[in-house]
Scaffold this motif. Structure first.
Motif, PDB file in Angstrom:
ATOM      1  N   GLN A   1       2.972  -1.380  -4.875  1.00  0.00           N
ATOM      2  CA  GLN A   1       2.115  -1.124  -3.728  1.00  0.00           C
ATOM      3  C   GLN A   1       1.072  -2.211  -3.528  1.00  0.00           C
ATOM      4  N   GLU A   2       0.837  -3.025  -4.559  1.00  0.00           N
ATOM      5  CA  GLU A   2      -0.169  -4.081  -4.471  1.00  0.00           C
ATOM      6  C   GLU A   2       0.389  -5.389  -3.934  1.00  0.00           C
TER       7      GLU A   2
ATOM      8  N   TRP B   1       2.852  -0.553  -9.236  1.00  0.00           N
ATOM      9  CA  TRP B   1       2.341  -1.910  -9.025  1.00  0.00           C
ATOM     10  C   TRP B   1       2.912  -2.539  -7.756  1.00  0.00           C
TER      11      TRP B   1
ATOM     12  N   GLY C   1       0.788  -1.218   0.000  1.00  0.00           N
ATOM     13  CA  GLY C   1       0.000   0.000   0.000  1.00  0.00           C
ATOM     14  C   GLY C   1       0.822   1.269   0.000  1.00  0.00           C
TER      15      GLY C   1
END
Length: 221
Positions: free
Chosen positions: A141-142, A139, A87
């Motif tokens: 952060q996912e 990406w 996140g």
């Protein structure tokens, strides 16, 4: 008259029954949500991470004591660095200041159990590295950053296409339980292979010169 009393009694008890049913329904909803959040990947992290932490805890504690005696106590034995996690949230990554037997990586197992790291994932980046990537690295952060990952086991191959950024992006597109288990197996195999190679190396020069000669070979020839 009796029917009227029964109806009144049912109406009196109805709010309590509704409240109890509502409480059970709410609890069931929270449990379902919690089980849904506990994915296969997270379950593997908890189970295998906890087992590895229990097995390595005595060695890690001994290493911390030795490092603390050589430096300025526990503060000198542990390296603390800011990394970006799931996140985009920053966290403090703690690891032992040693790479012997990869104890630095094993000392990060509490992060795996706690949920800031996964056993397998992209490398945890610093805030500066994350800013430098810009939108191209959004990406990340996912996914939880990993204790090890595809980039860590493949960059040792020396192939020009095995760039860490490309490998991390490939993992993000194709990650799954099977790939995670393959990366974990490779992560274990590499240090074991290196250790065995160090053990065998001294004995290699002790082989007799005659071991590989053809029959009837003599020095005079």
């Amino acid at each position: 008259m009796r029917n009227a009393r029964r109806t009144a009694t049912r109406r009196t008890r109805h709010p309590a029954v509704s409240a109890t049913a509502g409480a059970w329904s709410s609890a069931a909803g929270h449990l379902t949500a919690a089980l849904g959040a506990l994915t296969v990947k997270r379950s593997l992290d908890l189970a295998l991470g906890s087992a590895l932490l229990a097995l390595t805890a005595p060695v890690l504690a001994l290493a911390a004591l030795v490092l603390g005696a050589r430096t300025r106590g526990s503060a000198g034995a542990v390296r603390r660095e800011v990394r970006i996690g799931l996140g985009g949230h920053p966290f403090e990554l703690r690891s032992l200041r040693t790479r012997r037997l990869r104890l630095d990586l094993l000392s990060r197992l509490p992060h795996v159990v706690g949920g800031t790291l996964s056993l397998v994932g992209p490398a945890p980046l610093t805030p500066e590295e994350t800013v430098a990537l810009g939108p191209a690295g959004r990406w990340r952060q996912e996914l939880r950053p990993g204790l090890t990952g595809l980039a860590q086991v493949r960059t040792r191959s020396g192939m020009p296409w095995d760039e860490p950024a490309l490998l991390d992006a490939h993992y993000a597109e194709h990650h799954g339980t099977r790939l995670d288990l393959a990366i974990l197996a490779q992560s274990v195999r590499i240090p074991l292979h290196a250790a065995l190679r160090r053990v065998r190396r001294p004995g290699k020069a002790r082989l007799s010169d005659t071991d590989h000669r053809l029959p009837n070979y003599s020095v005079a020839e």
